[in-house]
Motif scaffolding. Structure first.
Motif, PDB file in Angstrom:
ATOM      1  N   LYS A   8       0.769 -10.574  11.934  1.00 31.47           N
ATOM      2  CA  LYS A   8       1.874  -9.615  11.809  1.00 31.47           C
ATOM      3  C   LYS A   8       3.083 -10.150  12.568  1.00 31.47           C
ATOM      4  O   LYS A   8       2.916 -10.742  13.635  1.00 31.47           O
ATOM      5  CB  LYS A   8       1.461  -8.252  12.392  1.00 31.47           C
ATOM      6  N   ASP A   9       4.268  -9.879  12.014  1.00 33.00           N
ATOM      7  CA  ASP A   9       5.487 -10.331  12.680  1.00 33.00           C
ATOM      8  C   ASP A   9       5.905  -9.252  13.684  1.00 33.00           C
ATOM      9  O   ASP A   9       6.729  -8.391  13.391  1.00 33.00           O
ATOM     10  CB  ASP A   9       6.573 -10.573  11.618  1.00 33.00           C
ATOM     11  N   LEU A  10       5.321  -9.322  14.879  1.00 36.22           N
ATOM     12  CA  LEU A  10       5.516  -8.240  15.853  1.00 36.22           C
ATOM     13  C   LEU A  10       6.955  -8.171  16.344  1.00 36.22           C
ATOM     14  O   LEU A  10       7.475  -7.084  16.598  1.00 36.22           O
ATOM     15  CB  LEU A  10       4.555  -8.436  17.037  1.00 36.22           C
ATOM     16  N   VAL A  11       7.600  -9.336  16.451  1.00 39.80           N
ATOM     17  CA  VAL A  11       8.988  -9.337  16.951  1.00 39.80           C
ATOM     18  C   VAL A  11       9.888  -8.571  15.984  1.00 39.80           C
ATOM     19  O   VAL A  11      10.719  -7.760  16.404  1.00 39.80           O
ATOM     20  CB  VAL A  11       9.502 -10.790  17.141  1.00 39.80           C
ATOM     21  N   SER A  12       9.681  -8.783  14.684  1.00 40.53           N
ATOM     22  CA  SER A  12      10.516  -8.046  13.723  1.00 40.53           C
ATOM     23  C   SER A  12      10.113  -6.574  13.684  1.00 40.53           C
ATOM     24  O   SER A  12      10.949  -5.716  13.417  1.00 40.53           O
ATOM     25  CB  SER A  12      10.366  -8.585  12.306  1.00 40.53           C
ATOM     26  N   MET A  13       8.830  -6.296  13.931  1.00 38.42           N
ATOM     27  CA  MET A  13       8.409  -4.895  13.882  1.00 38.42           C
ATOM     28  C   MET A  13       9.103  -4.090  14.970  1.00 38.42           C
ATOM     29  O   MET A  13       9.462  -2.950  14.773  1.00 38.42           O
ATOM     30  CB  MET A  13       6.882  -4.792  14.091  1.00 38.42           C
ATOM     31  N   ASN A  14       9.254  -4.701  16.133  1.00 40.73           N
ATOM     32  CA  ASN A  14       9.914  -3.986  17.224  1.00 40.73           C
ATOM     33  C   ASN A  14      10.464  -4.986  18.246  1.00 40.73           C
ATOM     34  O   ASN A  14       9.695  -5.580  19.009  1.00 40.73           O
ATOM     35  CB  ASN A  14       8.914  -3.027  17.896  1.00 40.73           C
ATOM     36  N   PRO A  15      11.783  -5.152  18.280  1.00 40.00           N
ATOM     37  CA  PRO A  15      12.375  -6.127  19.208  1.00 40.00           C
ATOM     38  C   PRO A  15      12.087  -5.786  20.676  1.00 40.00           C
ATOM     39  O   PRO A  15      12.224  -6.649  21.546  1.00 40.00           O
ATOM     40  CB  PRO A  15      13.885  -6.021  18.922  1.00 40.00           C
TER      41      PRO A  15
END
Ligand SMILES: C[S@@+](CC[C@H](N)C(=O)[O-])C[C@H]1O[C@@H](n2cnc3c(N)ncnc32)[C@H](O)[C@@H]1O
Length: 472
Positions: free
Chosen positions: A335-342
């Motif tokens: 999962k792209d965690l950085v894009s999910m929540n900066p």
């Protein structure tokens, strides 16, 4: 130090290094580990709910017991505080809180959890005589039996042929018959059906997948599996209705069960906690009791596929749900965690900086590159699990009030010969993300003895623990 080397000897060299770091980490928690004799497998699993009214209706195998929730609520005097559970499952934390007059909020990804919670809420409200009468009518008259129409339901690749033909026919007539009822009664009767699906089918939930009885005629693998009695549809429904009616009637005239005058409100969000948690206001919960999926390849979207199909989940939605779950299967993509929540920078950094975790990931990846691991999805799953849990822990820390406790049930795991101490790694994350680690309570082993002494923890068996963290 570089960990690259010839294939020969990779395992032994990594394993020694991992064991050393693991021992060091374990040692930092030596004063927090405690073998808690009361926390036996019965209490920390669904087993203790088997005879408990209301909780026994739907056997959610991965649930813990209401008794366990009460045990911690008493131990830590959780009174007059709102309770939170980001992995609510069948809602054990939420209902136990509510019975004690506490409001609770949960998040659950799978619609099966939602249907359980929704129906239990309907059936926990003040009972009208009419509702009980209707349930009795369904039990006594079996209105589905004479239906000529049969309603179709979603057929998934992994559930095709799950029922003996007679049961499948009755199930479809039942679905057709409930359409004539009010939407509230439809919900209750749908729930009754979900409660008996395992009993009337050829399948059994087996962690990573559904096991198929040899009578199904489905590809069976090497060993012949006989699940035992497969119940007739009518008998299973009547027996479940009896159980539900009797629990409701007993509660109307309680003898010993304490029911608070004003049960707490229950609210359940539907979706992934990774998407929903960031929208929850800070510092508002006074207790958090939860059990995330374990890092053990158990795939809820497969084991609950029959239930999900009845609830209208098609192949496409099922795949989406599998990917939205906390990474705990070899099929989960990163999962792209950085894009999910900066705002998860600190949580990601915490996982990046964890030497033991990074060494385990490097080891597993190297085995994968050398094709020495039995499933190439394992390194990605392990990495995803810890990074996502780090973000969940950061969010839990943010939404709890100062001084309140987070109680988490989880098991350690083992891959490619290394024990992964989920308990100490997540506790390291928690202490970076705003918690004080009060205790890591270890379940006594299967025989109930305390062979797991400090210093030898984890050597013989994988620890099963309940973590007690306190928000700073
Ligand atoms: C161990 S079970 C919790 C059982 C619960 N304590 C009970 O007593 O019923 C873990 C739950 O987490 C849910 N889950 C998995 N990934 C999730 C996610 N990303 N967000 C919310 N729930 C998720 C699963 O569907 C499952 O119901």
């Amino acid at each position: 130090m570089t960990y690259r080397s010839s294939t020969l000897g990779i395992a032994s060299r990594y394993m020694a290094e991992i064991a050393k770091l693991d021992e060091e980490t374990t040692n930092t928690y030596k004063n927090t580990f405690r073998i808690e004799r009361k926390l036996n497998r019965t209490l920390v699993s669904f087993q203790a709910n088997k005879n408990r009214p209301f909780y026994r209706w739907y056997k959610f195998k991965e649930a813990y017991s209401a008794d366990m929730v009460e045990y911690f609520m008493d131990m830590y005097s959780m009174r007059n505080v709102p309770v939170f559970d980001p992995f609510a499952g069948s809602g054990t934390s939420l209902f136990t809180a509510s019975e004690r007059g506490l409001n609770s909020v949960g998040i659950e990804l799978l619609p099966i959890g939602h249907q359980i919670v929704k129906t239990r809420r309907i059936l926990s409200q003040n009972q009208s005589e009419d509702r009980i009468k209707l349930l009795k009518k369904w039990r006594d008259k079996k209105p589905w039996v004479n239906m000529t129409q049969q309603s179709d339901f979603v057929e998934l690749r992994i559930t095709k042929g799950a029922y003996p033909i007679e049961n499948q026919r009755s199930l479809q007539k039942y679905l057709s018959a409930i359409e004539n009822e009010t939407s509230e009664l439809q919900d209750v009767l749908l729930f009754v059906l979900l409660c008996v699906l395992d009993d009337i089918s050829y399948t059994r939930k087996d962690g990573q997948f559904l096991r198929w009885d040899y009578r199904s005629g489905r590809q069976l693998g090497k060993t012949k599996f006989d699940k035992g009695k497969i119940y007739f549809f009518d008998d299973a429904i009547v027996s479940k209705l009896n159980e539900i009616i009797s629990d409701i009637e007993d509660r109307q005239f309680p003898s010993t069960i304490f029911v608070p005058a004003q049960p707490g409100e229950i609210m359940l969000h539907e979706g992934s906690c990774l998407s929903i948690l960031p929208d929850i206001e800070s510092s508002q919960f006074g207790a958090l009791i939860t059990s995330p999926p374990y890092c053990n390849r158990y795939d809820y979207t497969r084991t609950y596929a029959k239930e999900l199909a009845i609830l209208g989940i098609n192949e496409e939605k099922l795949m989406q749900m599998r990917q939205s779950m906390l990474s705990c299967t070899v099929e989960n993509r990163e999962k792209d965690l950085v894009s999910m929540n900066p705002d998860w920078g600190a949580a990601i950094k915490t996982a990046n900086n964890h030497a033991l975790l990074q060494l385990i990931i490097t080891y597993l990846n190297e085995l994968k590159d050398e094709k020495k691991i039995n499933n190439s999805g394992i390194p990605r799953m392990v990495k995803g699990y810890f990074y996502e849990m780090s973000c969940v822990i950061a969010e839990c820390s943010r939404i709890l009030t100062s001084g309140s406790r987070l109680i988490m049930v989880n098991d350690n795991v083992r891959y490619a010969g290394v024990n992964i101490s989920v308990d100490t790694i997540l506790s390291d994350f928690a202490s970076e993300l705003g918690f004080i680690i009060e205790n890591i309570l270890v379940l006594p082993d299967e025989k109930g003895n305390s062979s797991q002494q400090m210093g030898t923890f984890g050597k013989e068996s994988l620890r099963k623990c309940v973590y007690v963290w306190r928000k700073q």
